[in-house]
Design an enzyme around this catalytic site. Structure first.
Site, PDB file in Angstrom:
ATOM      1  N   HIS A 323       3.512   4.736   1.686  1.00 40.26           N
ATOM      2  CA  HIS A 323       3.736   3.929   0.481  1.00 40.26           C
ATOM      3  C   HIS A 323       2.489   3.250  -0.050  1.00 40.26           C
ATOM      4  O   HIS A 323       2.591   2.423  -0.952  1.00 40.26           O
ATOM      5  CB  HIS A 323       4.773   2.839   0.766  1.00 40.26           C
ATOM      6  CG  HIS A 323       6.176   3.341   0.829  1.00 40.26           C
ATOM      7  ND1 HIS A 323       6.969   3.452  -0.282  1.00 40.26           N
ATOM      8  CD2 HIS A 323       6.920   3.780   1.859  1.00 40.26           C
ATOM      9  CE1 HIS A 323       8.151   3.926   0.071  1.00 40.26           C
ATOM     10  NE2 HIS A 323       8.146   4.136   1.367  1.00 40.26           N
ATOM     11  N   LYS A 511       7.614  -8.356 -10.600  1.00 40.72           N
ATOM     12  CA  LYS A 511       7.235  -7.589  -9.408  1.00 40.72           C
ATOM     13  C   LYS A 511       6.614  -8.581  -8.430  1.00 40.72           C
ATOM     14  O   LYS A 511       6.338  -9.718  -8.802  1.00 40.72           O
ATOM     15  CB  LYS A 511       6.228  -6.494  -9.760  1.00 40.72           C
ATOM     16  CG  LYS A 511       5.051  -7.021 -10.611  1.00 40.72           C
ATOM     17  CD  LYS A 511       4.137  -5.916 -11.127  1.00 40.72           C
ATOM     18  CE  LYS A 511       4.712  -5.003 -12.159  1.00 40.72           C
ATOM     19  NZ  LYS A 511       5.159  -3.717 -11.641  1.00 40.72           N
ATOM     20  N   ARG A 512       6.387  -8.184  -7.169  1.00 39.06           N
ATOM     21  CA  ARG A 512       5.744  -9.108  -6.252  1.00 39.06           C
ATOM     22  C   ARG A 512       4.380  -9.543  -6.789  1.00 39.06           C
ATOM     23  O   ARG A 512       3.743  -8.815  -7.557  1.00 39.06           O
ATOM     24  CB  ARG A 512       5.600  -8.471  -4.866  1.00 39.06           C
ATOM     25  CG  ARG A 512       6.899  -8.460  -4.084  1.00 39.06           C
ATOM     26  CD  ARG A 512       7.449  -9.864  -3.855  1.00 39.06           C
ATOM     27  NE  ARG A 512       6.653 -10.570  -2.880  1.00 39.06           N
ATOM     28  CZ  ARG A 512       6.934 -10.649  -1.588  1.00 39.06           C
ATOM     29  NH1 ARG A 512       8.030 -10.079  -1.118  1.00 39.06           N
ATOM     30  NH2 ARG A 512       6.156 -11.316  -0.771  1.00 39.06           N
ATOM     31  N   LYS A 517      -1.743  -5.983  -8.641  1.00 42.70           N
ATOM     32  CA  LYS A 517      -0.798  -5.832  -9.748  1.00 42.70           C
ATOM     33  C   LYS A 517      -1.267  -6.577 -11.004  1.00 42.70           C
ATOM     34  O   LYS A 517      -0.717  -6.414 -12.085  1.00 42.70           O
ATOM     35  CB  LYS A 517       0.590  -6.309  -9.321  1.00 42.70           C
ATOM     36  CG  LYS A 517       1.258  -5.402  -8.271  1.00 42.70           C
ATOM     37  CD  LYS A 517       2.596  -5.963  -7.833  1.00 42.70           C
ATOM     38  CE  LYS A 517       3.284  -5.178  -6.725  1.00 42.70           C
ATOM     39  NZ  LYS A 517       4.043  -4.009  -7.203  1.00 42.70           N
ATOM     40  N   THR A 619       8.708   1.165  -9.119  1.00 42.85           N
ATOM     41  CA  THR A 619      10.051   1.564  -9.532  1.00 42.85           C
ATOM     42  C   THR A 619      10.575   0.621 -10.614  1.00 42.85           C
ATOM     43  O   THR A 619      11.445   0.996 -11.393  1.00 42.85           O
ATOM     44  CB  THR A 619      11.043   1.551  -8.345  1.00 42.85           C
ATOM     45  OG1 THR A 619      10.924   0.295  -7.665  1.00 42.85           O
ATOM     46  CG2 THR A 619      10.761   2.690  -7.383  1.00 42.85           C
ATOM     47  N   LYS A 623      13.047   1.265 -14.069  1.00 45.37           N
ATOM     48  CA  LYS A 623      14.221   0.491 -14.490  1.00 45.37           C
ATOM     49  C   LYS A 623      14.053   0.019 -15.931  1.00 45.37           C
ATOM     50  O   LYS A 623      14.984   0.059 -16.738  1.00 45.37           O
ATOM     51  CB  LYS A 623      14.409  -0.735 -13.585  1.00 45.37           C
ATOM     52  CG  LYS A 623      14.595  -0.431 -12.116  1.00 45.37           C
ATOM     53  CD  LYS A 623      14.441  -1.723 -11.272  1.00 45.37           C
ATOM     54  CE  LYS A 623      14.233  -1.413  -9.811  1.00 45.37           C
ATOM     55  NZ  LYS A 623      13.779  -2.593  -9.036  1.00 45.37           N
TER      56      LYS A 623
HETATM   57  C1  LIG Z   1      12.599  -2.817  -8.427  1.00 49.98           C
HETATM   58  C2  LIG Z   1      12.261  -4.101  -7.758  1.00 49.98           C
HETATM   59  C3  LIG Z   1      10.970  -4.309  -7.259  1.00 49.98           C
HETATM   60  C4  LIG Z   1       9.856  -3.300  -7.404  1.00 49.98           C
HETATM   61  O1  LIG Z   1       9.139  -3.583  -8.592  1.00 49.98           O
HETATM   62  P1  LIG Z   1       7.723  -2.927  -8.900  1.00 49.98           P
HETATM   63  O2  LIG Z   1       7.436  -3.332 -10.298  1.00 49.98           O
HETATM   64  O3  LIG Z   1       7.906  -1.446  -8.757  1.00 49.98           O
HETATM   65  O4  LIG Z   1       6.762  -3.481  -7.918  1.00 49.98           O
HETATM   66  C5  LIG Z   1      10.686  -5.522  -6.657  1.00 49.98           C
HETATM   67  N1  LIG Z   1      11.628  -6.485  -6.543  1.00 49.98           N
HETATM   68  C6  LIG Z   1      12.870  -6.323  -7.031  1.00 49.98           C
HETATM   69  C7  LIG Z   1      13.843  -7.431  -6.898  1.00 49.98           C
HETATM   70  C8  LIG Z   1      13.233  -5.124  -7.649  1.00 49.98           C
HETATM   71  O5  LIG Z   1      14.483  -4.971  -8.118  1.00 49.98           O
END
Ligand SMILES: *Cc1c(COP(=O)(O)O)cnc(C)c1O
Length: 777
Positions: A323, A511-512, A517, A619, A623
């Site tokens: 990953h 995101k985190r 990022k 991911t 979404k």
């Molecule tokens: C989908 C999701 C992530 C992943 O987000 P990225 O933008 O791909 O890092 C992190 N936290 C939550 C709660 C999510 O639903």
């Protein structure tokens, strides 16, 4: 009345002695969930079973998604309404947060997709007592509290006392007790299982100690056993190397393998020659890689197999998903630590090392090339190397990531075993991330093309004829506004009455919190816009709400500094009457799956701005695309495939590519950009010139230094924020200008939804089944 409703009433009566009208919300939640569980029958596995080993499963709130898949959601809502409750009342039930972010959420999406498509995929993980911490802000600083997710019960899980196994460590022995959660496919026909292990003492209470009046010692064993599964490590992407973490990994891997070995014996007696035909085990990152030497150990010690025989079975059984691209994130364990925790496993790591050396010799690999390949080297065990060596498949999670694995991260391994390397681009389940979280858009789609998209997302392509239909586009825009209004309502309640303006463009980064990022780059661009509005050099700016959601690992100082910085920007901007009708900035608290379900449908712009070559896939980007946001992003991770699907012209791509960054890596000097570019200087200087205040913590100065001075362990501005700054601001303003043309912009959004089919985790899981697990689909 029907059976489901009768069951709810019966549970309320039996468990609590109340009627529905008298029940509290937790009572209703438990009764509804138990009534649903009661209707299930787990699908027996006859052929090969695939197992997903993961230290994290970020499933999110289960009650609505399970009812949706069972076809009971509307009936449940009606039942609640009939009894005087708001149908959304279960939103007060905590999110189930046994994961950090993308990696854990991916595991949850895979389980949903597999169950929906009748693929026997079972999850194996850890039942943490406390999941990822809850976050709130105090004076703009992140604060953490424990996530006590069981405080309303855990009605979806069934404790399987009879399947308890024993797990042995150097300094303690514990019981592993499984809790099985049903994973319900769409339509409710296939039910797989997520098995989460809880650590408990072998003997609950030591009476001998108690009688000697040593009360602390009497409970000491319990405390030490429960400690193992007490809490999820809040680090996302950075290994910690702590003894307890290794214990967690070994604990759930050993327990899961023991459970599979028992299952194998039930199927075939103690002849294990068919093990790899009966079971495929996917290792989600290196966290469960210790399962490899553990299975060797079980086969050789408990069942007297030779190394050669055991190793073939192990290799054929396991596959490994990588990953991460960043070298510092590849997990290693100090040999001494490993020996102090699981000494019984170490000899099997050494056997793998010796076997590898024999293979290297046979293949004629020159000695000087062998050092990079050693599993045990420099006093450390390299888990990713062990994984590639002892599995039959290694995959990355997006096309570019899989290519970088071969060319940059593990090229020496790719040269040795090119046939093992694969790509499996990540995906997301459209059941949670569209059908559940955006029922308005779901209905819009279903009215036009039917509901086949729920199990076959490529059918979204059938929306094509509507992309130029003004009435459809107008309705599509109305839905976005409806979702914005819902988010505004949620924000008002959860962010101390904050009044988000639904007429604004919603630009969202969720995101985190990580330097790679680049939330800090987003912050700088917002300041740049703010100054330009104040100076009057930017006119015609479409009013925009800039939204953030992110948790920082509690020990990650810079990440916490960035949160404080953005909260300071928010304070200044939101209080400034000169700009208040043109921009808003909000960092929401406690971003999690449930908050994501509110934010994503309301987004116009999806911020995916990681430094090229750092985000394996992402991911969240998928979404947001599915829900009709355009991507403002770099050519990184799955962004590349997103624009491949929906067109460069319908997204906003900026910044250096992987190749461009590689070319300037040795000469890059952010100080030059800082000296020469007054816009850059102005926004970066807000860290130190008193414009924004970090409460004398030194956090902002440290961010400033990280950009311009670097540190012993990294160069200045290692993520190229200043390099990409201008191109990013230009792209951001381009989005803003084009947003004025509401009809044309909504067509871009629509085209993104229409082309999101590839990013269903249904597709991803089917690829794993066919190309790695050998499970029929
Ligand atoms: C989908 C999701 C992530 C992943 O987000 P990225 O933008 O791909 O890092 C992190 N936290 C939550 C709660 C999510 O639903």
């Amino acid at each position: 009345m029907n059976q489901f409703e009768q069951q709810i009433d019966a549970f309320l009566e039996y468990d609590y002695g109340v009627t529905a009208r008298q029940a509290t919300v937790p009572q209703l939640y438990n009764a509804v969930s138990k009534a649903a569980v009661k209707s299930l029958s787990v699908s027996p596995v006859s052929g090969k079973k695939a197992c997903y080993f993961s230290a994290e499963f970020l499933v999110g709130r289960l009650v609505y998604s399970n009812l949706l898949n069972l076809g009971l959601l509307d009936r449940c809502r009606a039942y609640l309404a009939q009894n005087g409750f708001d149908p959304g009342v279960f939103e007060t039930i905590e999110d189930d947060a046994l994961g950090n972010g993308g990696l854990g959420r991916l595991a949850a999406c895979f389980l949903d997709s597999a169950a929906t498509h009748d693929i026997p995929l079972y999850g194996y993980g850890i039942r943490y007592r406390y999941g990822l911490f809850r976050q709130y802000f105090e004076k703009g600083f992140q604060k953490e509290t424990a996530d006590d997710w069981q405080n309303m019960g855990d009605p979806w899980a069934i404790r399987r006392e009879e399947d308890t196994v024993i797990v042995v460590f150097a300094d303690q022995t514990v019981r592993a007790v499984p809790y099985d959660m049903p994973v319900i496919g769409w339509g409710g026909n296939t039910v797989n299982i997520l098995r989460l292990w809880q650590s408990e003492p072998v003997s609950a209470f030591d009476f001998e100690q108690f009688n000697l009046q040593k009360y602390d010692e009497a409970v000491a064993e319990r405390v030490r056993a429960e400690e193992i599964t007490a809490v999820l490590y809040p680090n996302d992407d950075t290994p910690v190397g702590k003894q307890l973490r290794l214990k967690q990994q070994y604990f759930f891997c050993s327990a899961s393998l023991q459970s599979l070995v028992k299952e194998s014996i039930r199927r075939r007696g103690d002849n294990f020659s068919h093990f790899a035909e009966d079971f495929a085990i996917q290792l989600n990152d290196t966290h469960p890689v210790i399962a490899i030497p553990e299975l060797l150990r079980i086969f050789m010690e408990d069942y007297r197999m030779s190394f050669e025989d055991a190793f073939v079975l192990v290799r054929d059984t396991f596959a490994y998903t990588n990953h991460t691209i960043m070298a510092e994130a590849l997990e290693t364990w100090d040999t001494s630590l490993f020996l102090s925790v699981v000494p019984q496993v170490y000899p099997y790591v050494v056997m793998l090392q010796n076997s590898l050396n024999r293979d290297l010799k046979e293949k004629g690999v020159p000695p000087q090339e062998q050092s990079e390949l050693q599993i045990i080297s420099g006093g450390k065990i390299h888990m990713a190397r062990l994984a590639v060596y002892a599995t039959h498949a290694t995959n990355g999670v997006a096309k570019i990531h899989s290519e970088l694995l071969k060319s940059t991260v593990m090229p020496e391994w790719y040269r040795l075993y090119p046939e093992r390397f694969q790509n499996k681009t990540n995906g997301i389940t459209q059941r949670r991330w569209l059908a559940l979280c955006n029922q308005e858009l779901s209905a819009f789609i279903t009215e036009r093309i039917g509901n086949g998209w729920i199990t076959d997302l490529n059918q979204l392509k059938k929306l094509e004829p509507y992309q130029n239909d003004p009435a459809s586009l107008a309705r599509y825009r109305d839905i976005k506004r409806e979702k914005k209004l819902q988010l505004c309502h949620h924000v008002r309640i959860h962010e101390y009455g904050f009044e988000l303006n639904p007429d604004f463009l919603f630009d969202i980064q969720i995101k985190r919190l990580h330097e790679y990022k680049r939330q800090l780059l987003n912050a700088f661009s917002i300041l740049d816009i703010y100054f330009a509005l104040k100076d009057g050099t930017l006119t015609d700016f479409y009013p925009t709400a800039f939204l953030f959601g992110a948790k920082a690992a509690p020990g990650y100082r810079r990440a916490k500094g960035i949160i404080k910085f953005i909260n300071e920007i928010a304070r200044v901007v939101n209080e400034d009457p000169q700009v208040k009708d043109r921009m808003q900035v909000l960092f929401v608290q406690n971003y999690n799956v449930s908050y994501a379900e509110k934010l994503i449908p309301a987004a116009d712009v999806s911020e995916q701005i990681s430094t090229a070559g750092t985000e394996a896939s992402g991911t969240g980007n998928m979404k947001l695309m599915l829900n009709g946001a355009v991507t403002l992003g770099t050519l990184d991770g799955a962004n590349i495939e997103i624009v491949e699907q929906s067109g460069m012209e319908n997204n906003y791509i900026f910044g250096a590519t992987v190749e461009e960054l590689a070319a300037i890596a040795d000469t890059y000097d952010p100080k030059v950009l800082y000296e020469e570019n007054s816009r850059i200087r102005r926004v970066v200087d807000t860290l130190i010139d008193g414009t924004l205040d970090d409460g004398k913590t030194g956090l902002f100065q440290e961010l400033y230094d990280s950009l311009l001075e670097g540190a012993s362990w990294h160069r200045a501005d290692q993520y190229y924020l200043l390099h990409d700054f201008e191109s990013y601001c230009e792209a951001k303003l381009r989005v803003n200008r084009q947003y004025h043309n509401r009809e044309e912009f909504s067509r871009k959004c629509f085209v993104n939804t229409m082309n999101a089919g590839k990013f269903s985790s249904d597709r991803t899981v089917k690829e794993y089944a066919a190309e790695i697990w050998g499970v029929p689909i």
